[in-house]
Design a protein around this motif. Structure first.
Motif, PDB file in Angstrom:
ATOM      1  N   ASP A  12      21.638  -4.755  -5.642  1.00  0.00           N
ATOM      2  CA  ASP A  12      21.685  -3.753  -4.591  1.00  0.00           C
ATOM      3  C   ASP A  12      21.501  -2.327  -5.124  1.00  0.00           C
ATOM      4  O   ASP A  12      22.277  -1.427  -4.826  1.00  0.00           O
ATOM      5  N   LEU A  13      20.489  -2.132  -5.935  1.00  0.00           N
ATOM      6  CA  LEU A  13      20.188  -0.798  -6.457  1.00  0.00           C
ATOM      7  C   LEU A  13      19.155  -0.136  -5.569  1.00  0.00           C
ATOM      8  O   LEU A  13      18.208  -0.761  -5.133  1.00  0.00           O
ATOM      9  N   LEU A  14      19.335   1.126  -5.314  1.00  0.00           N
ATOM     10  CA  LEU A  14      18.425   1.851  -4.433  1.00  0.00           C
ATOM     11  C   LEU A  14      17.514   2.764  -5.240  1.00  0.00           C
ATOM     12  O   LEU A  14      17.896   3.292  -6.277  1.00  0.00           O
ATOM     13  N   GLY A  15      16.326   2.966  -4.730  1.00  0.00           N
ATOM     14  CA  GLY A  15      15.410   3.913  -5.346  1.00  0.00           C
ATOM     15  C   GLY A  15      14.637   3.389  -6.535  1.00  0.00           C
ATOM     16  O   GLY A  15      13.975   4.153  -7.213  1.00  0.00           O
ATOM     17  N   ILE A  16      14.739   2.113  -6.806  1.00  0.00           N
ATOM     18  CA  ILE A  16      14.001   1.529  -7.927  1.00  0.00           C
ATOM     19  C   ILE A  16      13.001   0.542  -7.352  1.00  0.00           C
ATOM     20  O   ILE A  16      13.361  -0.342  -6.575  1.00  0.00           O
ATOM     21  N   GLU A  17      11.748   0.704  -7.720  1.00  0.00           N
ATOM     22  CA  GLU A  17      10.692  -0.156  -7.182  1.00  0.00           C
ATOM     23  C   GLU A  17      10.509  -1.390  -8.045  1.00  0.00           C
ATOM     24  O   GLU A  17       9.725  -1.395  -8.991  1.00  0.00           O
ATOM     25  N   VAL A  18      11.268  -2.416  -7.718  1.00  0.00           N
ATOM     26  CA  VAL A  18      11.188  -3.707  -8.391  1.00  0.00           C
ATOM     27  C   VAL A  18      11.222  -4.765  -7.298  1.00  0.00           C
ATOM     28  O   VAL A  18      11.995  -4.658  -6.349  1.00  0.00           O
ATOM     29  N   ASP A  19      10.395  -5.782  -7.429  1.00  0.00           N
ATOM     30  CA  ASP A  19      10.370  -6.871  -6.464  1.00  0.00           C
ATOM     31  C   ASP A  19      11.749  -7.526  -6.374  1.00  0.00           C
ATOM     32  O   ASP A  19      12.417  -7.729  -7.392  1.00  0.00           O
ATOM     33  N   ASP A  20      12.183  -7.839  -5.161  1.00  0.00           N
ATOM     34  CA  ASP A  20      13.511  -8.435  -4.952  1.00  0.00           C
ATOM     35  C   ASP A  20      13.713  -9.746  -5.700  1.00  0.00           C
ATOM     36  O   ASP A  20      14.835 -10.132  -5.995  1.00  0.00           O
ATOM     37  N   ASN A  21      12.635 -10.465  -5.998  1.00  0.00           N
ATOM     38  CA  ASN A  21      12.744 -11.745  -6.699  1.00  0.00           C
ATOM     39  C   ASN A  21      12.779 -11.603  -8.215  1.00  0.00           C
ATOM     40  O   ASN A  21      12.935 -12.592  -8.922  1.00  0.00           O
ATOM     41  N   THR A  22      12.642 -10.381  -8.714  1.00  0.00           N
ATOM     42  CA  THR A  22      12.637 -10.145 -10.163  1.00  0.00           C
ATOM     43  C   THR A  22      14.016 -10.424 -10.738  1.00  0.00           C
ATOM     44  O   THR A  22      15.035  -9.990 -10.190  1.00  0.00           O
ATOM     45  N   LEU A  23      14.051 -11.131 -11.859  1.00  0.00           N
ATOM     46  CA  LEU A  23      15.307 -11.348 -12.570  1.00  0.00           C
ATOM     47  C   LEU A  23      15.493 -10.209 -13.570  1.00  0.00           C
ATOM     48  O   LEU A  23      14.646  -9.979 -14.425  1.00  0.00           O
ATOM     49  N   ILE A  24      16.607  -9.492 -13.446  1.00  0.00           N
ATOM     50  CA  ILE A  24      16.899  -8.351 -14.304  1.00  0.00           C
ATOM     51  C   ILE A  24      17.710  -8.841 -15.498  1.00  0.00           C
ATOM     52  O   ILE A  24      18.750  -9.482 -15.332  1.00  0.00           O
ATOM     53  N   PRO A  25      17.253  -8.538 -16.721  1.00  0.00           N
ATOM     54  CA  PRO A  25      17.976  -8.997 -17.904  1.00  0.00           C
ATOM     55  C   PRO A  25      19.242  -8.182 -18.146  1.00  0.00           C
ATOM     56  O   PRO A  25      19.299  -6.988 -17.852  1.00  0.00           O
ATOM     57  N   GLY A  26      20.236  -8.858 -18.670  1.00  0.00           N
ATOM     58  CA  GLY A  26      21.481  -8.180 -18.991  1.00  0.00           C
ATOM     59  C   GLY A  26      22.253  -8.922 -20.060  1.00  0.00           C
ATOM     60  O   GLY A  26      21.800  -9.934 -20.596  1.00  0.00           O
ATOM     61  N   LEU A  27      23.413  -8.387 -20.359  1.00  0.00           N
ATOM     62  CA  LEU A  27      24.314  -8.998 -21.326  1.00  0.00           C
ATOM     63  C   LEU A  27      25.666  -9.192 -20.680  1.00  0.00           C
ATOM     64  O   LEU A  27      26.141  -8.313 -19.953  1.00  0.00           O
TER      65      LEU A  27
END
Length: 101
Positions: A12-27
């Motif tokens: 639920d981040l706003l103002g970032i243009e990334v496709d909703d289906n994109t998997l965001i990497p993290g730790l």
């Protein structure tokens, strides 16, 4: 420490243009008290040494964690860095603090 991914739509981040289906990497980590109050800028994998570097400012970095360097962990770290690049550098750190006292 584990390399993890979350769907962008769950973050639920706003103002970032990334496709909703994109998997965001993290730790996902269990953090120690020394991290309290740090404003984390980024985390980078150092596959040559088998560790993660925590950037907390323009010129301040810490060795955050070292991991056993194996072909599998090196491959995971390289894939994680490639995923970060594909998302324009977007990534996250999910930590659970250790309770002391």
């Amino acid at each position: 420490m584990a390399f993890v991914r979350l769907p962008f739509s769950d973050m639920d981040l706003l103002g970032i243009e990334v496709d909703d289906n994109t998997l965001i990497p993290g730790l996902a980590v269990t953090s120690s008290p020394w991290m309290n109050g740090l404003e984390v800028c980024s985390v980078e994998a150092n596959t040559g040494r088998g560790g993660l570097i925590l950037s907390v400012g323009i010129s301040t970095c810490y060795v955050y964690v070292m991991y056993k360097k194996t072909p599998t962990t090196t491959s995971e770290a390289e894939a994680w860095e490639a995923e970060k690049k594909a998302c324009g550098g977007l990534h996250f750190l999910a930590s659970r603090g250790l309770g002391f006292g």
